[in-house]
Scaffold this motif. Structure first.
Motif, PDB file in Angstrom:
ATOM      1  N   THR A 228       0.849  -1.177   0.000  1.00 26.68           N
ATOM      2  CA  THR A 228       0.000   0.000   0.000  1.00 26.68           C
ATOM      3  C   THR A 228       0.896   1.242   0.000  1.00 26.68           C
ATOM      4  OG1 THR A 228      -0.093   0.215   2.403  1.00 26.68           O
ATOM      5  CG2 THR A 228      -1.705  -1.260   1.362  1.00 26.68           C
ATOM      6  N   PRO A 229       0.360   2.404  -0.332  1.00 29.44           N
ATOM      7  CA  PRO A 229       1.186   3.624  -0.310  1.00 29.44           C
ATOM      8  C   PRO A 229       1.850   3.863   1.050  1.00 29.44           C
ATOM      9  CG  PRO A 229      -0.840   4.048  -1.508  1.00 29.44           C
ATOM     10  CD  PRO A 229      -0.973   2.665  -0.911  1.00 29.44           C
ATOM     11  N   ALA A 230       1.100   3.619   2.138  1.00 32.80           N
ATOM     12  CA  ALA A 230       1.675   3.848   3.469  1.00 32.80           C
ATOM     13  C   ALA A 230       2.790   2.855   3.755  1.00 32.80           C
ATOM     14  CB  ALA A 230       0.586   3.738   4.536  1.00 32.80           C
ATOM     15  N   GLN A 231       2.588   1.610   3.374  1.00 34.80           N
ATOM     16  CA  GLN A 231       3.622   0.590   3.575  1.00 34.80           C
ATOM     17  C   GLN A 231       4.853   0.888   2.738  1.00 34.80           C
ATOM     18  OE1 GLN A 231       1.454  -2.905   2.518  1.00 34.80           O
ATOM     19  NE2 GLN A 231       0.164  -2.854   4.347  1.00 34.80           N
ATOM     20  N   ARG A 232       4.635   1.327   1.494  1.00 32.61           N
ATOM     21  CA  ARG A 232       5.767   1.624   0.604  1.00 32.61           C
ATOM     22  C   ARG A 232       6.562   2.817   1.132  1.00 32.61           C
ATOM     23  NH1 ARG A 232       3.091   2.240  -3.613  1.00 32.61           N
ATOM     24  NH2 ARG A 232       3.170   0.060  -4.262  1.00 32.61           N
ATOM     25  N   ARG A 233       5.850   3.856   1.604  1.00 33.01           N
ATOM     26  CA  ARG A 233       6.551   5.032   2.141  1.00 33.01           C
ATOM     27  C   ARG A 233       7.394   4.644   3.357  1.00 33.01           C
ATOM     28  NH1 ARG A 233       1.675   7.690   0.918  1.00 33.01           N
ATOM     29  NH2 ARG A 233       0.904   7.381   3.045  1.00 33.01           N
ATOM     30  N   ALA A 234       6.818   3.842   4.241  1.00 39.45           N
ATOM     31  CA  ALA A 234       7.544   3.432   5.436  1.00 39.45           C
ATOM     32  C   ALA A 234       8.754   2.578   5.082  1.00 39.45           C
ATOM     33  CB  ALA A 234       6.610   2.663   6.378  1.00 39.45           C
ATOM     34  N   PHE A 235       8.544   1.634   4.167  1.00 36.13           N
ATOM     35  CA  PHE A 235       9.630   0.734   3.787  1.00 36.13           C
ATOM     36  C   PHE A 235      10.760   1.490   3.081  1.00 36.13           C
ATOM     37  CE2 PHE A 235      11.560  -1.974   0.522  1.00 36.13           C
ATOM     38  CZ  PHE A 235      12.163  -2.910   1.338  1.00 36.13           C
ATOM     39  N   GLU A 236      10.411   2.342   2.138  1.00 35.12           N
ATOM     40  CA  GLU A 236      11.443   3.074   1.397  1.00 35.12           C
ATOM     41  C   GLU A 236      12.168   4.073   2.295  1.00 35.12           C
ATOM     42  OE1 GLU A 236       9.430   4.658  -1.996  1.00 35.12           O
ATOM     43  OE2 GLU A 236       9.481   2.737  -3.080  1.00 35.12           O
ATOM     44  N   ALA A 237      11.432   4.700   3.227  1.00 36.92           N
ATOM     45  CA  ALA A 237      12.081   5.620   4.164  1.00 36.92           C
ATOM     46  C   ALA A 237      13.051   4.864   5.056  1.00 36.92           C
ATOM     47  CB  ALA A 237      11.026   6.334   5.015  1.00 36.92           C
ATOM     48  N   ALA A 238      12.656   3.680   5.501  1.00 34.74           N
ATOM     49  CA  ALA A 238      13.537   2.870   6.343  1.00 34.74           C
ATOM     50  C   ALA A 238      14.783   2.444   5.582  1.00 34.74           C
ATOM     51  CB  ALA A 238      12.777   1.631   6.846  1.00 34.74           C
ATOM     52  N   ARG A 239      14.604   2.039   4.337  1.00 33.62           N
ATOM     53  CA  ARG A 239      15.747   1.605   3.534  1.00 33.62           C
ATOM     54  C   ARG A 239      16.709   2.758   3.271  1.00 33.62           C
ATOM     55  NH1 ARG A 239      14.526  -0.756  -2.325  1.00 33.62           N
ATOM     56  NH2 ARG A 239      13.824   1.380  -2.551  1.00 33.62           N
ATOM     57  N   GLU A 240      16.166   3.921   2.902  1.00 35.59           N
ATOM     58  CA  GLU A 240      17.017   5.075   2.586  1.00 35.59           C
ATOM     59  C   GLU A 240      17.737   5.596   3.824  1.00 35.59           C
ATOM     60  OE1 GLU A 240      14.436   7.891   0.767  1.00 35.59           O
ATOM     61  OE2 GLU A 240      14.125   6.675  -1.043  1.00 35.59           O
ATOM     62  N   ALA A 241      17.109   5.457   4.993  1.00 36.42           N
ATOM     63  CA  ALA A 241      17.713   5.967   6.233  1.00 36.42           C
ATOM     64  C   ALA A 241      18.715   4.990   6.842  1.00 36.42           C
ATOM     65  CB  ALA A 241      16.617   6.295   7.246  1.00 36.42           C
ATOM     66  N   GLY A 242      18.844   3.803   6.249  1.00 38.40           N
ATOM     67  CA  GLY A 242      19.819   2.844   6.752  1.00 38.40           C
ATOM     68  C   GLY A 242      19.287   1.903   7.812  1.00 38.40           C
ATOM     69  N   TYR A 243      17.957   1.780   7.919  1.00 35.23           N
ATOM     70  CA  TYR A 243      17.373   0.900   8.935  1.00 35.23           C
ATOM     71  C   TYR A 243      17.744  -0.562   8.704  1.00 35.23           C
ATOM     72  CZ  TYR A 243      13.750  -1.492  11.661  1.00 35.23           C
ATOM     73  OH  TYR A 243      13.079  -2.324  12.536  1.00 35.23           O
ATOM     74  N   TYR A 244      17.922  -0.951   7.431  1.00 35.25           N
ATOM     75  CA  TYR A 244      18.232  -2.346   7.107  1.00 35.25           C
ATOM     76  C   TYR A 244      19.733  -2.598   6.963  1.00 35.25           C
ATOM     77  CZ  TYR A 244      13.254  -2.938   6.372  1.00 35.25           C
ATOM     78  OH  TYR A 244      11.902  -3.002   6.560  1.00 35.25           O
ATOM     79  N   GLN A 245      20.537  -1.615   7.297  1.00 37.37           N
ATOM     80  CA  GLN A 245      21.981  -1.816   7.284  1.00 37.37           C
ATOM     81  C   GLN A 245      22.421  -2.444   8.603  1.00 37.37           C
ATOM     82  OE1 GLN A 245      23.671   2.049   6.648  1.00 37.37           O
ATOM     83  NE2 GLN A 245      22.923   2.214   4.546  1.00 37.37           N
ATOM     84  N   TRP A 246      23.641  -2.954   8.623  1.00 38.41           N
ATOM     85  CA  TRP A 246      24.214  -3.509   9.857  1.00 38.41           C
ATOM     86  C   TRP A 246      25.566  -2.859  10.112  1.00 38.41           C
ATOM     87  CZ3 TRP A 246      22.892  -5.574  14.131  1.00 38.41           C
ATOM     88  CH2 TRP A 246      23.837  -6.190  14.946  1.00 38.41           C
ATOM     89  N   PRO A 247      25.742  -2.084  11.181  1.00 37.24           N
ATOM     90  CA  PRO A 247      24.702  -1.745  12.144  1.00 37.24           C
ATOM     91  C   PRO A 247      23.689  -0.754  11.566  1.00 37.24           C
ATOM     92  CG  PRO A 247      26.685  -0.528  12.647  1.00 37.24           C
ATOM     93  CD  PRO A 247      27.049  -1.474  11.527  1.00 37.24           C
ATOM     94  N   ARG A 248      22.552  -0.658  12.201  1.00 34.93           N
ATOM     95  CA  ARG A 248      21.494   0.204  11.702  1.00 34.93           C
ATOM     96  C   ARG A 248      21.928   1.664  11.678  1.00 34.93           C
ATOM     97  NH1 ARG A 248      16.208  -2.373  14.713  1.00 34.93           N
ATOM     98  NH2 ARG A 248      15.754  -3.936  13.123  1.00 34.93           N
ATOM     99  N   GLY A 249      21.481   2.362  10.624  1.00 30.47           N
ATOM    100  CA  GLY A 249      21.795   3.775  10.522  1.00 30.47           C
ATOM    101  C   GLY A 249      20.794   4.649  11.241  1.00 30.47           C
TER     102      GLY A 249
END
Length: 238
Positions: free
Chosen positions: A185-206
């Motif tokens: 959904t748009p809300a899910q996509r915004r949250a997921f893409e924001a998390a990815r761009e901010a480094g949430y899925y990096q190790w260690p987290r950004g």
């Protein structure tokens, strides 16, 4: 990919479960906890367990606040400190590191539930922002992963999402960030893409969940729900 080839996947799980002193402490403070080993203190099924842990943070006060929150938890026993150290440590993040022993109720462990459903713990557990990050190997086949995760959630009253999967055939990490987002959904996509761009899925987290939720001007609970649903869809698009 055949079922045989997909067996033995390695996953990174983002997990919450109730009655956990480490989750409580890190949710209330800026400190983090690394869980190393847990040992049974007696053969009785009601006996307590002893664990070796490392509290860490950017400052001495952040670590002290975290340890105070552990002491205040009704789910934790007495802390026995092993060492206090300032400076970088290879196996623990943060500039301030304090290692300790803690005795607590084995009935509040989630590890046995993960093991029962085929998830074998393979590295120290990192707890930050009220969530646990588990590195596990799955003993079953790829189509069985989601049902096994659902069973863990039901049995442990837990919330579990998948950050990444490493498959045996490629031996390379397929981050959820590399999959198509058409089903979101748009809300899910915004949250997921924001998390990815901010480094949430990096190790260690950004970025932490708390910080990302503040940037998006939504609650932490809403953000985690969007991310959990998005990750579930990306993991099993069918």
């Amino acid at each position: 990919m055949s079922h045989t080839e997909s067996a033995g996947a390695r996953l990174t799980l983002d997990l919450w479960h109730p009655n956990c002193w480490a989750i409580e402490a890190t949710d209330r403070t800026d400190g983090g906890i690394l869980a190393h080993t847990v040992q049974q203190t007696a053969q009785s099924p009601t006996a307590s367990v002893n664990g070796v842990f490392t509290a860490y943070g950017a400052t001495k006060s952040a670590v002290e606040d975290c340890l105070d929150a552990v002491r205040a938890s009704s789910h934790a026993g007495e802390i026995q400190e092993l060492q206090a150290r300032v400076g970088h440590k290879r196996d623990a993040p943060g500039t301030v590191v304090r290692q300790f022993l803690l005795e607590y109720d084995p009935g509040e462990l989630v590890c046995p539930t993960l093991l029962e459903h085929g998830f074998v713990h393979s590295a120290p557990v990192r707890i930050e922002d009220g969530r646990e990050r588990w590195q596990v190997s799955f003993t079953g086949e790829r189509p069985e992963i989601q049902p096994a995760l659902d069973a863990v959630e039901a049995d442990a009253n837990a919330d579990v999402s998948v950050e990444s999967i490493v498959t045996p055939d490629s031996d390379t990490e397929r981050s959820v960030g590399g999959l198509r987002t058409d089903s979101l959904t748009p809300a899910q996509r915004r949250a997921f893409e924001a998390a990815r761009e901010a480094g949430y899925y990096q190790w260690p987290r950004g970025i932490s969940v708390r910080e990302l939720a503040a940037e998006m001007d939504i609650s932490k609970t809403t953000l985690l729900e969007h991310l959990r649903t998005a990750e579930s869809k990306l993991l099993d698009p069918e």
